[in-house]
Design an enzyme around this catalytic site. Structure first.
Site, PDB file in Angstrom:
ATOM      1  N   ASP A  22     -48.375   5.107  27.203  1.00 43.14           N
ATOM      2  CA  ASP A  22     -46.931   5.294  27.171  1.00 43.14           C
ATOM      3  C   ASP A  22     -46.518   6.537  26.386  1.00 43.14           C
ATOM      4  O   ASP A  22     -47.338   7.158  25.704  1.00 43.14           O
ATOM      5  CB  ASP A  22     -46.247   4.039  26.593  1.00 43.14           C
ATOM      6  N   ASN A  27     -43.855  -9.000  19.458  1.00 44.82           N
ATOM      7  CA  ASN A  27     -43.198  -9.809  20.488  1.00 44.82           C
ATOM      8  C   ASN A  27     -44.088 -10.025  21.716  1.00 44.82           C
ATOM      9  O   ASN A  27     -43.634 -10.492  22.751  1.00 44.82           O
ATOM     10  CB  ASN A  27     -41.869  -9.155  20.912  1.00 44.82           C
TER      11      ASN A  27
END
Ligand code: PGA
Length: 250
Positions: free
Chosen positions: A65, A134
């Protein structure tokens, strides 16, 4: 799964795994990750390279990314991170390492170009991964489709907060990023996931024992036939085993 002691243990174990992977091949395509977790692994790989134990001359790399809007020279860009912490210390040729271009004029087109380049290079042999608190992998936040390919994402507030430590202020943390998708990640032949620190305990617990679901992107890894997890004792001890709470009078 391999449980190791501390940051150094994790770095050594992961670096050895990658070097063993490379030894078995004349060439390899590595998927790479940023964040705090792999920093020690890159350091260890650099040391092994300097000792003559590994060469990256025949390695192509693709990072997971990159932030949208940060120039390669921005110290918070993942281009900068990779060059500073890894590429400029090893023998990988300049035209063999790749990250998505976060400043591309047409960001959507960049996602397709990146996918195409990975395919043309033969696909990823070994993907190095971290995990978010998360449960995200790459920048695939909770709720991302398991069918996703490289795409533009809006970053979760929790992710921006977790990454704010690298920026002057939270407002400076980009709101968008380009990330390989879950389906793209799962196409790697082998996956090496690194999990460190007690704040990752819950995500690890979901990965190991939770239902496979898009709410926790890392659970997609359970669909992959060849995932190796290296976890430090802190994360392992913080991961709740379902039902075990009751052992402590809960
Ligand atoms: P970290 O990030 O290594 O900085 O904890 C991991 C991730 O968010 O994938």
């Amino acid at each position: 799964m391999k449980i190791v002691n501390g940051k150094d243990g994790l770095a050594k174990e992961a670096a050895n795994y990658i070097v063993e992977h490379l030894k078995k091949r004349d060439a390899s395509v590595l998927g790479l990750a940023t964040g705090s977790t792999p920093v020690g692994t890159y350091k260890e790989l650099i040391a092994m390279h300097k000792e003559g134990k590994v060469s990256f001359a025949n390695v192509h790399t693709f990072n997971l990314d990159e932030y949208v809007g940060l120039k390669n020279t921005d110290t918070n860009s993942y281009h900068y991170y990779m060059k500073e912490l890894f590429f400029s210390h090893i023998d990988v040729p300049e035209d063999q390492f790749h990250l998505p271009k976060g400043t591309a004029e047409d960001i959507e087109a960049e996602c397709h170009t990146y996918e195409k380049l990975i395919r043309q290079t033969g696909g990823i042999d070994l993907q190095l991964l971290g995990i978010g608190t998360n449960g995200h992998i790459g920048f695939n936040e909770p709720g991302t489709s398991f069918q996703s390919r490289t795409h533009v994402v809006t970053l979760d507030e929790s992710t921006r907060e977790a990454n704010a430590r690298f920026f002057d202020a939270i407002e400076d943390v980009p709101t968008h990023a380009i990330t390989m998708g879950i389906e793209s990640i799962l196409e790697a032949k082998d996956i090496l996931l690194l999990v460190a620190g007690k704040e990752k305990g819950e995500a690890l617990s979901e990965l190991l024992y939770g239902d496979v679901r898009e709410d926790i992107p890392a659970t997609a890894l359970r669909k992959h036939p060849s995932v190796t997890v290296i976890v430090d004792t802190e994360a392992y001890q913080a991961a709740k085993i379902p039902g075990e709470e009751n052992l402590y009078g809960g």
